[in-house]
Design an enzyme around this catalytic site. Structure first.
Site, mmCIF file in Angstrom:
data_model
loop_
_atom_site.group_PDB
_atom_site.id
_atom_site.type_symbol
_atom_site.label_atom_id
_atom_site.label_comp_id
_atom_site.label_asym_id
_atom_site.label_seq_id
_atom_site.Cartn_x
_atom_site.Cartn_y
_atom_site.Cartn_z
ATOM 1 C CB ALA A 118 -17.641 39.912 -2.520
ATOM 2 C CE LYS A 119 -9.718 38.616 -3.761
ATOM 3 N NZ LYS A 119 -9.655 38.303 -5.212
#
Ligand code: NAD
Length: 429
Positions: A118-119
């Site tokens: 994720a980011k």
């Protein structure tokens, strides 16, 4: 008005500008070809499962209100909860966040962590905000994405322009809404709030554990070997100190201002004190001044780029003299340079493996937070070393088997692992 709305193209993945996400997909396709990956799997893995965009108001110190845009992208949650940093930067775009989320999936898979990638990011120049405004922005952004994060769901960490204090605010905001303390919702927390021993040094330590394995594989004795390090921050300084501890001669070190060189070996600990006192490695007594370009081409056994991206390119790759290039930084080698280094027999330890020590110890921090049971520094480092050893062996074997470079081999291993999760879990419903 209505007709222009009607003729607007539907927002699809192709609507992104020419972009980082497309580059990430191109890299994926190369490895997918080697794996002979089926089309349906390619489709699944080249899409991010969730792309959340939030526009939220923040009250500034002067009483005015500014609306900011933030994103949180979860690429794939097949292997487990998603994991990845949150960055604050004026150039943050959804495409960049998507690319980085996808890369996090591969990075976690390369070292076998039970995470997908994720980011997150907020489009803001944090240098223009006071601490109070930054805290307001963080708490509101986290409130807006809080239905989608959590210790079993998606676990943020620091990235560009965010730090342990930012994580403390995120942990507190999430906990206030939950009604109890949830330290496992973030990693990179201050030690007092459940951060892990060894987290700050983890990336640099992991780089040197990786180098140890590579040196063993090619029969290079680290004692007496020579090293050059670009960047003397969190990653570079720890890597340089750890190399010196192993008896290697660190002959060159540089930072944003320039570099220093001593073929007899630098006193890395003294250079660190000098840097803390003066703000740069330059003008360290008893050394010759060199440029960053010269540092990269120094005669040495091991080159550790640990500063910024795109440092090794087609122009200088033919002149790199090191036998091992250990990527502490993200993206320091351009694709065309990769080919040149591979043809010249230089062993490149790719970023998704070499600098994965940070996310690995983040994983340890999460485990400790979930169990409310802190580990000793020795335990953290010994487990980190085991993971780097095992991952190196797997990537090195894959590279040999397919006669490909270590970057593609790491990607092949990672994609294969995530594809396995996806196949075994099947498609719901
Ligand atoms: P940092 O800010 O602590 O240090 C960066 C160093 O690079 C400093 O010494 C700085 O002077 C130097 N530098 C900056 N611009 C330069 C230039 N143009 N030429 C030469 N040197 C320059 O950052 P860091 O945390 O050590 O991160 C370094 C790299 O490692 C980045 O690419 C980062 O994405 C990557 N990385 C960091 C971590 C981590 O845990 N900190 C984890 C994975 C990857």
């Amino acid at each position: 008005m209505v007709s222009s709305l009607q003729s607007a193209p539907a927002p699809t993945r192709q609507a992104d500008p020419p972009d980082l996400f497309r580059v990430a997909v191109e890299q994926f396709e190369l490895a997918a070809d080697i794996l002979g990956l089926e089309d349906s799997m390619r489709q699944i893995l080249t899409h991010c499962q969730r792309e959340i965009t939030v526009n939220f108001p923040v009250e500034m110190d002067d009483g005015s209100v500014q609306v900011f845009t933030g994103h949180r992208v979860q690429h794939n949650n097949g292997p487990g909860p998603t994991k990845g940093g949150i960055r604050y930067h004026q150039n943050v775009t959804l495409s960049e966040v998507k690319a980085l989320a996808m890369l996090m999936t591969w990075k976690c898979a390369v070292v076998g962590l039970p995470y997908g990638g994720a980011k997150g990011g907020v489009t803001v120049n944090p240098k223009m905000l006071s601490q109070n405004e930054l805290q307001n922005l963080t708490r509101r952004y986290v409130s807006d994405i809080s239905p989608f994060i959590g210790p079993n769901q998606d676990i943020p960490a620091p990235d560009m322009n965010t730090n342990a204090q930012t994580m403390a605010w995120i942990m507190d905001t999430y906990s206030m809404n939950a009604g109890y303390s949830v330290p496992g919702v973030v990693t990179g927390k201050p030690l007092t709030l459940g951060g892990s021993e060894g987290r700050a040094e983890a990336t640099g330590s992991g780089v040197v554990f990786a180098i140890e394995e590579a040196a063993r594989a090619i029969g290079l004795n680290l004692e007496g070997a020579t090293a050059a390090v670009q960047g003397f921050g969190n990653v570079g300084s720890v890597a340089a100190l750890e190399m010196a501890k192993r008896g290697s001669k660190v002959v060159g070190i540089s930072d944003w201002k320039g570099g220093v060189y001593n073929p007899a070996g630098l006193d890395v600990a003294a250079l660190k004190e000098h840097t803390e006192a003066t703000g740069s490695v330059t003008d360290f007594p008893g050394t010759d001044a060199i440029s960053n370009d010269e540092l990269l081409e120094l005669p040495c056994d091991i080159l550790i780029p640990a500063a910024i991206e795109c440092q090794i390119h087609a122009g200088n790759a033919p002149r790199i003299q090191a036998t091992i290039v250990a990527e502490g930084a993200n993206g320091p080698t351009m694709p065309e340079a990769d080919e040149i280094l591979f043809d010249r027999g230089i062993l490149v330890l790719p970023d998704i493996f070499c600098n994965a020590g940070g996310v690995t110890v983040s994983y340890f921090e999460w485990v400790q937070s979930l169990q409310w049971f802190p580990w000793s520094l020795e335990e953290v480092n010994s487990r980190l070393q085991q993971i780097m050893q095992k991952s190196f062996a797997a990537i090195y074997a894959t590279a040999g088997e397919h006669q490909i470079n270590m970057r593609t081999a790491a990607l092949v291993k990672a994609i294969d692992r995530v594809a396995d999760f996806t196949r075994l879990r099947g498609i719901f419903p």
